[in-house]
Write an enzyme that holds these catalytic residues in place. Structure first.
Site, mmCIF file in Angstrom:
data_model
loop_
_atom_site.group_PDB
_atom_site.id
_atom_site.type_symbol
_atom_site.label_atom_id
_atom_site.label_comp_id
_atom_site.label_asym_id
_atom_site.label_seq_id
_atom_site.Cartn_x
_atom_site.Cartn_y
_atom_site.Cartn_z
ATOM 1 N N GLY A 171 40.955 -12.075 24.785
ATOM 2 C CA GLY A 171 42.358 -13.025 25.047
ATOM 3 C C GLY A 171 43.290 -12.120 24.753
ATOM 4 O O GLY A 171 43.601 -11.472 23.475
ATOM 5 N N GLY A 172 43.947 -11.474 25.676
ATOM 6 C CA GLY A 172 45.419 -10.835 25.281
ATOM 7 C C GLY A 172 44.913 -9.252 24.713
ATOM 8 O O GLY A 172 44.091 -8.661 25.049
ATOM 9 N N PHE A 173 45.308 -9.391 23.368
ATOM 10 C CA PHE A 173 45.378 -8.266 22.631
ATOM 11 C C PHE A 173 44.027 -8.208 21.542
ATOM 12 O O PHE A 173 43.800 -7.771 20.534
ATOM 13 C CB PHE A 173 46.527 -8.154 21.787
ATOM 14 C CG PHE A 173 46.897 -9.373 21.039
ATOM 15 C CD1 PHE A 173 46.202 -9.888 20.086
ATOM 16 C CD2 PHE A 173 48.166 -9.797 21.803
ATOM 17 C CE1 PHE A 173 46.799 -11.176 19.528
ATOM 18 C CE2 PHE A 173 48.465 -11.137 21.182
ATOM 19 C CZ PHE A 173 47.814 -11.908 20.086
ATOM 20 N N ALA A 174 43.024 -9.281 21.933
ATOM 21 C CA ALA A 174 41.832 -9.580 21.087
ATOM 22 C C ALA A 174 40.454 -9.347 22.079
ATOM 23 O O ALA A 174 40.671 -9.861 22.915
ATOM 24 C CB ALA A 174 41.863 -10.566 20.359
ATOM 25 N N LYS A 175 39.611 -8.988 21.129
ATOM 26 C CA LYS A 175 38.206 -9.054 21.932
ATOM 27 C C LYS A 175 37.425 -10.077 20.894
ATOM 28 O O LYS A 175 37.610 -10.103 19.592
ATOM 29 C CB LYS A 175 37.631 -7.565 21.825
ATOM 30 C CG LYS A 175 36.587 -7.390 22.651
ATOM 31 C CD LYS A 175 36.021 -5.710 22.817
ATOM 32 C CE LYS A 175 36.173 -4.930 21.488
ATOM 33 N NZ LYS A 175 35.969 -3.392 21.829
ATOM 34 N N VAL A 176 36.583 -10.777 21.465
ATOM 35 C CA VAL A 176 35.857 -11.659 20.745
ATOM 36 C C VAL A 176 34.232 -11.464 20.728
ATOM 37 O O VAL A 176 33.961 -11.299 21.991
ATOM 38 C CB VAL A 176 36.079 -13.173 21.041
ATOM 39 C CG1 VAL A 176 35.206 -14.225 20.429
ATOM 40 C CG2 VAL A 176 37.514 -13.580 20.856
ATOM 41 N N LYS A 203 36.620 -12.167 16.083
ATOM 42 C CA LYS A 203 37.742 -11.950 16.888
ATOM 43 C C LYS A 203 38.315 -10.437 16.225
ATOM 44 O O LYS A 203 38.647 -10.425 14.996
ATOM 45 C CB LYS A 203 38.809 -12.683 16.792
ATOM 46 C CG LYS A 203 40.023 -12.393 17.500
ATOM 47 C CD LYS A 203 41.132 -13.765 17.284
ATOM 48 C CE LYS A 203 42.662 -13.278 17.938
ATOM 49 N NZ LYS A 203 43.422 -14.699 17.975
ATOM 50 N N ASP A 211 50.967 -24.555 22.123
ATOM 51 C CA ASP A 211 50.396 -23.890 23.128
ATOM 52 C C ASP A 211 49.052 -24.851 23.592
ATOM 53 O O ASP A 211 47.927 -24.158 23.832
ATOM 54 C CB ASP A 211 49.863 -22.439 22.725
ATOM 55 C CG ASP A 211 49.735 -21.617 24.199
ATOM 56 O OD1 ASP A 211 49.191 -20.380 24.310
ATOM 57 O OD2 ASP A 211 49.894 -22.331 25.241
ATOM 58 N N GLY A 225 34.110 -12.725 24.958
ATOM 59 C CA GLY A 225 35.619 -13.253 25.773
ATOM 60 C C GLY A 225 36.296 -12.357 25.156
ATOM 61 O O GLY A 225 36.239 -11.719 24.249
HETATM 62 C C1 LIG Z 1 41.793 -16.960 26.789
HETATM 63 N N1 LIG Z 1 41.723 -17.408 25.281
HETATM 64 C C2 LIG Z 1 43.407 -17.416 24.956
HETATM 65 C C3 LIG Z 1 40.807 -16.287 24.368
HETATM 66 C C4 LIG Z 1 39.613 -16.740 24.482
HETATM 67 C C5 LIG Z 1 38.822 -15.532 23.707
HETATM 68 C C6 LIG Z 1 37.382 -16.031 23.884
HETATM 69 C C7 LIG Z 1 37.022 -17.179 23.498
HETATM 70 N N2 LIG Z 1 35.529 -17.489 23.560
HETATM 71 C C8 LIG Z 1 35.078 -17.537 24.751
HETATM 72 O O1 LIG Z 1 35.596 -17.417 26.022
HETATM 73 N N3 LIG Z 1 33.652 -17.996 25.073
HETATM 74 C C9 LIG Z 1 33.021 -17.798 26.412
HETATM 75 C C10 LIG Z 1 32.683 -18.253 23.822
HETATM 76 C C11 LIG Z 1 33.169 -18.518 22.541
HETATM 77 C C12 LIG Z 1 32.643 -18.895 21.647
HETATM 78 N N4 LIG Z 1 33.317 -19.130 20.342
HETATM 79 C C13 LIG Z 1 34.220 -19.057 19.996
HETATM 80 C C14 LIG Z 1 34.847 -19.168 18.942
HETATM 81 C C15 LIG Z 1 36.302 -19.043 18.625
HETATM 82 C C16 LIG Z 1 36.939 -18.320 19.533
HETATM 83 C C17 LIG Z 1 38.415 -18.018 19.373
HETATM 84 C C18 LIG Z 1 39.146 -17.122 20.132
HETATM 85 C C19 LIG Z 1 40.610 -16.633 20.024
HETATM 86 CL CL1 LIG Z 1 41.265 -15.494 20.703
HETATM 87 C C20 LIG Z 1 41.025 -17.356 18.838
HETATM 88 O O2 LIG Z 1 42.357 -17.117 18.433
HETATM 89 C C21 LIG Z 1 40.517 -18.160 18.030
HETATM 90 CL CL2 LIG Z 1 41.282 -19.036 16.779
HETATM 91 C C22 LIG Z 1 39.331 -18.774 18.206
HETATM 92 N N5 LIG Z 1 36.734 -17.862 20.722
HETATM 93 C C23 LIG Z 1 35.383 -18.291 21.078
HETATM 94 C C24 LIG Z 1 34.487 -18.155 22.435
HETATM 95 C C25 LIG Z 1 37.913 -18.354 24.027
HETATM 96 C C26 LIG Z 1 39.273 -17.985 23.902
#
Ligand SMILES: CN(C)C[C@H]1CC[C@H](N2C(=O)N(C)Cc3cnc4ccc(-c5cc(Cl)c(O)c(Cl)c5)nc4c32)CC1
Length: 336
Positions: free
Chosen positions: A21-26, A41, A133, A19
């Site tokens: 989100g904005g300025f991050a890649k996960v 992240k 948020d 996934g």
């Molecule tokens: C749209 N959003 C603002 C960001 C999106 C980024 C991928 C994320 N994800 C996914 O989208 N899966 C489909 C799988 C997934 C699995 N485990 C995750 C565990 C933690 C996080 C996480 C991501 C961000 Cl940017 C954080 O700040 C924190 Cl504290 C935690 N994202 C995860 C994550 C979901 C959120």
């Protein structure tokens, strides 16, 4: 594993992006010593620019939050170019997608999730943080239908505590409280309660109570506090929504009242109060986990205990927290 960043070499295996989100890649990662999956992240400091303070804020906030419904931060790795946050993996993704796939949830299913949201918000408010948020995109599901609150980049820890006012208008417009979009001073805790009302509406209806492509029209709808009540909503659900979506923040229900509200606690035994207390006693360390690590790393238990008591969010902190999490799931407390 694909090419890994040298800073993680030997500590984490890196897999594909799950996934962004904005300025991050996960990315999906595996913690080598325990074999546990983690979410990594990854942020580039140059790209972050003046968003860097927001990340520092998120990291400091997450270090002080340990709760079964808040995504756990295990480790922070910083190189001169990058920041890596090692986070609790949530295999079933965003609550947002879960709702979309089902159109809307039944009242009982909405209650199952809303109870966890109330628990997470009660806990972070107790710790002096307002999230600001709250929305289904920021609530992730683990493999046991447990919600994990994420994205503390906008959270506020008001200097004067939770009763001092905030000014910054932030968060997602459709979830923003009327007082917040009117540019008034507001209490973070009260604004979070409003967002929880919008969230509960989205769970029960599958669409938003206040919505419009034109932001000015959207704001007027929010400030009117008028929203449609579809016929499938029960009397008790409508009453719950009304108490959350009160335009006047002083008339809005508080999180303390929510914890024992009949709609929230329905079908629970009388002694049940929402599990808002954290199951983590982060202060006392678990002896079995400390011992396992001491043996594996070749240090005395006393030395290992001293290292872990620093909570430096290094590899030792991550190993301990992941071992402890395995123990909670009554899985073996053994290291590779
Ligand atoms: C749209 N959003 C603002 C960001 C999106 C980024 C991928 C994320 N994800 C996914 O989208 N899966 C489909 C799988 C997934 C699995 N485990 C995750 C565990 C933690 C996080 C996480 C991501 C961000 Cl940017 C954080 O700040 C924190 Cl504290 C935690 N994202 C995860 C994550 C979901 C959120």
């Amino acid at each position: 594993p694909i090419k890994s960043y040298c800073a993680l070499d030997g500590f984490y295996e890196m897999y594909d992006t799950i996934g962004s989100g904005g300025f991050a890649k996960v990315k999906l990662g595996v913690h080598c010593l325990t074999g546990e999956k983690v979410a990594i992240k990854i942020m580039d400091k140059k790209q972050l620019g003046d968003d860097l303070p927001r990340i520092r804020l998120e990291i400091e906030a997450m270090k002080s939050l340990s709760h079964q419904n808040v995504c756990k931060l295990f480790q922070v790795i910083e190189t001169d170019a990058k920041i890596f946050m090692i986070l609790e993996y949530c295999p079933d993704g965003e609550l947002f997608d879960y709702i979309v796939e089902r159109d809307r949830l039944t009242e009982d299913e909405a209650r199952h999730f809303f109870r966890q949201i109330v628990a997470a918000v009660a806990y972070i408010h107790h710790k002096g943080f307002a999230h600001r948020d709250l929305k289904p995109e920021n609530l992730l599901l683990d493999d046991d239908q447990q919600l994990k609150l994420i994205d503390f980049g906008l959270c506020a820890k008001p200097k004067g505590g939770m009763n001092s006012h905030l000014e910054t208008c932030c968060g997602s417009p459709a979830y923003a409280a009327p007082e917040l979009i009117s540019g008034k001073c507001y209490l973070g805790s009260e604004a979070d309660i409003w967002s929880m009302g919008v969230l509960l509406y989205a769970l029960l209806c599958g669409y938003l109570p206040f919505d419009d492509d034109n932001i000015a029209v959207l704001y007027r709808k929010i400030q009117s506090g008028m929203y449609e009540k579809p016929e499938w909503l029960s009397e008790s659900s409508m009453e719950m929504l009304d108490q959350l979506l009160q335009v006047d923040p002083k008339r809005r229900i508080t999180v303390a009242q929510l914890l024992h509200h009949p709609w929230v606690t329905k079908d629970c035994n009388p002694s049940y109060n929402v599990q808002w207390e954290s199951i983590y006693q982060t202060k006392e360390l678990d002896d079995e986990c400390v011992t396992e690590m001491a043996v594996s790393i070749g240090k005395s238990r006393k030395a290992m205990h001293a290292i872990l008591s620093d909570w430096s969010y290094d590899y030792n902190t991550a190993t301990y927290l992941l071992l402890w999490k395995r123990k909670q799931l009554s899985k073996s407390v053994r290291l590779m």
